[in-house]
Scaffold this motif. Structure first.
Motif, PDB file in Angstrom:
ATOM      1  N   LYS A  73       0.844  -1.200   0.000  1.00 35.79           N
ATOM      2  CA  LYS A  73       0.000   0.000   0.000  1.00 35.79           C
ATOM      3  C   LYS A  73       0.873   1.241   0.000  1.00 35.79           C
ATOM      4  O   LYS A  73       2.009   1.210   0.495  1.00 35.79           O
ATOM      5  N   ARG A  98       0.164   1.919   7.766  1.00 39.83           N
ATOM      6  CA  ARG A  98       0.576   3.097   6.998  1.00 39.83           C
ATOM      7  C   ARG A  98       1.388   2.686   5.768  1.00 39.83           C
ATOM      8  O   ARG A  98       1.177   3.180   4.682  1.00 39.83           O
ATOM      9  N   GLY A 120       4.431  -3.652   7.289  1.00 37.21           N
ATOM     10  CA  GLY A 120       4.660  -4.101   8.666  1.00 37.21           C
ATOM     11  C   GLY A 120       4.645  -5.617   8.839  1.00 37.21           C
ATOM     12  O   GLY A 120       5.560  -6.186   9.443  1.00 37.21           O
TER      13      GLY A 120
END
Ligand SMILES: Nc1ncnc2c1ncn2[C@@H]1O[C@H](COP(=O)(O)OP(=O)(O)OP(=O)(O)O)[C@@H](O)[C@H]1O
Ligand SMILES: [Mg+2]
Length: 452
Positions: free
Chosen positions: A80, A93, A97
């Motif tokens: 993303k 974000r 992760g």
């Protein structure tokens, strides 16, 4: 015209760099938990097991899961764009992760997921394969293989959910099974303390998420001890920010140590940690990122040790606060620092008051007197004149001997290394040990003098 050359990273060496961006076990698992929280889970199960003599870590949630297409897409590093505007409760974000946190700990990451409309699907990143092929080749499992994985790792989905499985965990390599159990037990204990603190806001209230560690429910831990007697609420401030949302500052004064239960004291890390952990508690969308430290706003002080300032920051400010993929540190913007500086003046004074008041009552003992002069606002530590032993000793001395002793005691109190003690109490209080002082040398020296 300049030439454009495609120089994509070399996967074999790139994975080694990616594995070392500074996660530890606690921050890595927290990044995985972030995803489960974002997926609106009601229950999150964290399990550390030994399977086939190897440590395996499983994080299972009952959140909204992924469609088969989203699952594959989500396995990509940077799936993303960090610049995308996300929903205010989304803790993600960077789109990285899950992969980065996993690769920092394990060489094999398997994700099994099921949304409410499909059967479980799964895929694996095996870094041994990536390294061998020198290519980012993802393993996509068939339905049968997925079912086998579910039985192997004892994963049962309800309507929906996601399981993250870590195998080949580097830090447990080389341990015989007999030792592994103890090592895992220690890590599990640390992890529990970390999670009950860093996710405590998600474990409270009406929409509370249940966290389980090896099927045992975890209780949350509020670092401000709001429900305990002696807790004081300080001033608060809220201000809107240009990018949307608002920053909220809230001051808390912990109850004095004498009012804490043993269990609270232990969870706070003991008396020395109460001092060390004074300061700012910064939450990013309710997840604790920074726990303590004043960030140059004021000095860590023995007397301000009960003061804590809660800072709530929305994820819309990730850029300004320099959130990174690990989400284990933030930078406080200058404007916010100025507001905080003003706000913390009062609570530190209040914490000092709580501490001083107690100090006057408790810290004087049979040998020392604390003399607090309200008028000239001075405090002095003096040898207690009415001490029974001292009185007895004086009664055995002649006038000359008594006045020499009194002169000696006067100097002894005037010369207490008070700045040294203060500094050590603030920085390394647990190293101070007055109980085991050996007076043998002193006695030997004095005996020689007497015999002379
Ligand atoms: N437990 C989960 N339940 C549902 N979807 C998940 C889960 N874990 C990951 N995902 C999906 O995988 C995507 C990638 O996760 P990843 O953690 O790599 O990135 P992110 O959460 O988007 O951003 P960040 O890098 O900041 O964590 C998520 O955006 C989400 O769509
Ligand atoms: Mg994430």
């Amino acid at each position: 015209m300049p030439e454009h050359i495609d120089l994509s990273p070399n996967p074999k060496s790139h994975i080694k760099t990616l594995a070392r961006i500074g996660y530890n076990l606690n921050s890595a698992i927290s990044d995985i938990i972030d995803n489960s929280v974002t997926a609106e889970s009601n229950n999150i199960y964290i399990e550390i097991d030994i399977i086939d003599e190897k440590a395996v870590l499983i994080i299972l949630d009952d959140g909204y899961g992924m469609t088969p297409e989203t699952l594959i897409d989500s396995m990509r590093i940077g799936c993303k764009d960090p610049a995308d505007i996300r929903n205010e409760f989304d803790l993600g974000r960077f789109g990285s992760g899950m992969k980065m946190a996993s690769f920092s700990q394990a060489r094999k990451l398997t994700v099994i997921s099921k949304d409410s409309n499909s059967k479980p699907q799964s895929a694996t990143w095996d870094l041994d394969l990536v390294e061998h092929e020198n290519a980012w080749k993802l393993i996509k499992h068939s339905e049968v293989e997925t079912n086998d994985l579910c039985s192997k790792f004892n994963i049962q989905f309800g309507k929906q959910g996601t399981a993250i499985i870590w195998e080949n965990i580097g830090k447990y390599d080389g341990y015989p099974v007999s030792e592994l159990q103890a090592v895992l037990g220690q890590d599990l204990t640390n992890l529990k303390s970390y999670v009950r603190l860093h996710f405590h806001k998600f474990m409270e209230g009406k929409r509370a998420i249940n966290f389980y560690f090896n099927y045992q429910k975890l209780e949350h831990f509020d670092p401000f001890l709001r429900s305990r007697s002696g807790y004081q609420e300080g001033p608060s401030q809220k201000f809107r920010v240009k990018k949307g949302g608002s920053i909220e500052l809230r001051v808390h004064i912990l109850p004095h140590e004498s009012k804490l239960t043993k269990s609270d004291l232990a969870k706070l890390g003991g008396t020395d940690q109460i001092t060390a952990n004074q300061g700012l508690y910064v939450y990013r969308a309710n997840r604790l990122i920074i726990s303590g430290g004043w960030f140059g706003l004021t000095r860590l002080s023995q007397l301000g040790k009960l003061a804590r300032v809660e800072v709530n920051v929305p994820t819309s400010l990730d850029e300004e606060w320099s959130t990174d993929v690990k989400k284990s540190s933030l930078e406080i913007p200058h404007k916010v620092k100025a507001k905080l500086k003003q706000l913390i003046r009062e609570p530190i004074k209040r914490s000092q008051k709580t501490y001083r008041y107690r100090g006057r009552l408790e810290e004087a003992n049979a040998f020392w007197k604390v003399n607090e002069n309200e008028r000239d606002k001075s405090i002095s530590y003096e040898i207690a004149k009415d001490n029974t032993l001292l009185k007895h000793l004086l009664s055995t001395l002649n006038n000359e001997q008594a006045s020499t002793l009194i002169e000696y005691l006067k100097n002894l109190s005037a010369e207490i290394p008070i700045h040294h003690i203060y500094e050590k109490m603030s920085s390394e209080p647990n190293q101070i040990n007055q109980n085991d002082i050996s007076y043998t040398d002193l006695l030997e020296g004095l005996k020689k003098l007497w015999n002379k």
